[in-house]
Design a protein around this motif. Structure first.
Motif, short mmCIF file in Angstrom:
data_model
loop_
_atom_site.label_atom_id
_atom_site.label_comp_id
_atom_site.label_asym_id
_atom_site.label_seq_id
_atom_site.Cartn_x
_atom_site.Cartn_y
_atom_site.Cartn_z
N UNK A 75 45.66 130.03 67.23
CA UNK A 75 47.32 130.06 66.70
C UNK A 75 47.73 129.09 67.73
N UNK A 76 47.58 128.96 69.18
CA UNK A 76 48.00 128.07 69.67
C UNK A 76 47.69 126.58 69.38
N UNK A 77 46.44 126.16 68.88
CA UNK A 77 46.21 124.96 68.35
C UNK A 77 47.02 124.73 67.04
N UNK A 78 47.01 125.56 66.06
CA UNK A 78 47.71 125.45 64.97
C UNK A 78 49.42 125.22 65.09
N UNK A 79 49.92 125.89 66.28
CA UNK A 79 51.42 125.57 66.52
C UNK A 79 51.40 124.14 67.12
N UNK A 80 50.56 123.95 68.13
CA UNK A 80 50.62 122.64 68.65
C UNK A 80 50.48 121.41 67.61
N UNK A 81 49.64 121.73 66.83
CA UNK A 81 49.28 120.56 65.71
C UNK A 81 50.43 120.54 64.72
N UNK A 82 50.95 121.67 64.46
CA UNK A 82 52.06 121.48 63.39
C UNK A 82 53.47 120.95 64.21
N UNK A 83 53.69 121.15 65.41
CA UNK A 83 54.83 121.09 66.12
C UNK A 83 54.89 119.64 66.62
N UNK A 84 53.61 119.15 67.03
CA UNK A 84 53.49 117.90 67.70
C UNK A 84 52.51 117.09 67.09
N UNK A 85 51.51 117.05 66.91
CA UNK A 85 50.51 116.02 66.44
C UNK A 85 50.97 115.76 65.02
N UNK A 86 51.10 116.61 64.08
CA UNK A 86 51.41 116.04 62.69
C UNK A 86 52.75 115.40 62.60
N UNK A 87 53.78 115.50 63.56
CA UNK A 87 54.92 114.77 63.68
C UNK A 87 54.48 113.26 63.84
N UNK A 88 53.75 113.14 65.08
CA UNK A 88 53.47 111.71 65.29
C UNK A 88 52.55 111.08 64.43
N UNK A 89 51.72 111.88 63.54
CA UNK A 89 50.85 111.26 62.37
C UNK A 89 51.92 110.60 61.43
N UNK A 90 52.59 111.56 61.08
CA UNK A 90 53.68 111.32 59.93
C UNK A 90 54.49 110.00 60.30
N UNK A 91 54.93 109.86 61.60
CA UNK A 91 55.72 108.61 62.12
C UNK A 91 54.80 107.54 61.85
N UNK A 92 53.56 107.43 62.40
CA UNK A 92 52.72 106.45 62.20
C UNK A 92 52.29 106.16 60.64
N UNK A 93 52.46 106.94 60.02
CA UNK A 93 52.10 106.69 58.35
C UNK A 93 53.24 106.11 58.01
#
Length: 97
Positions: A75-93
């Motif tokens: 759950x910690x990993x999913x929350x981190x990925x959804x709140x931090x990692x995915x946002x940065x990936x979208x900005x790069x896209x």
């Protein structure tokens, strides 16, 4: 920016480093918990058969704790990925054009 420029950018490299660092930390915690439980079973069987309640041994209680900790880490990993990692990936896209 094209894909090559993004892949070679410091922002992308930092994102990849951040993801691997977070993943390795989570993996290390899971290994310590899981193998710690196995070592306890193999090294001190008398401790593991102690009753913590009238129907539950310490081994069963620790087994449940291992499972719960694995869920919490997931759950910690999913929350981190959804709140931090995915946002940065979208900005790069968005920079790709």
């Amino acid at each position: 920016m094209n894909a090559r420029e993004i892949v070679n950018s410091d922002r992308f490299k930092n994102l990849v480093r951040k993801r691997w660092t977070f993943s390795y930390i989570m993996l290390a915690i899971l290994f310590v918990v899981y193998f710690g439980y196995l070592f306890l079973i193999s090294l001190d069987k008398e401790l593991m058969i102690k009753m913590v309640t009238p129907n539950i041994t310490l081994g069963i209680a620790l087994f449940v704790a291992v499972i719960v900790i694995a869920w919490v880490l997931t759950i910690t990993y999913v929350l981190w990925a959804n709140n931090s990692y995915d946002k940065e990936v979208e900005e790069l896209k968005k920079m790709l054009k």
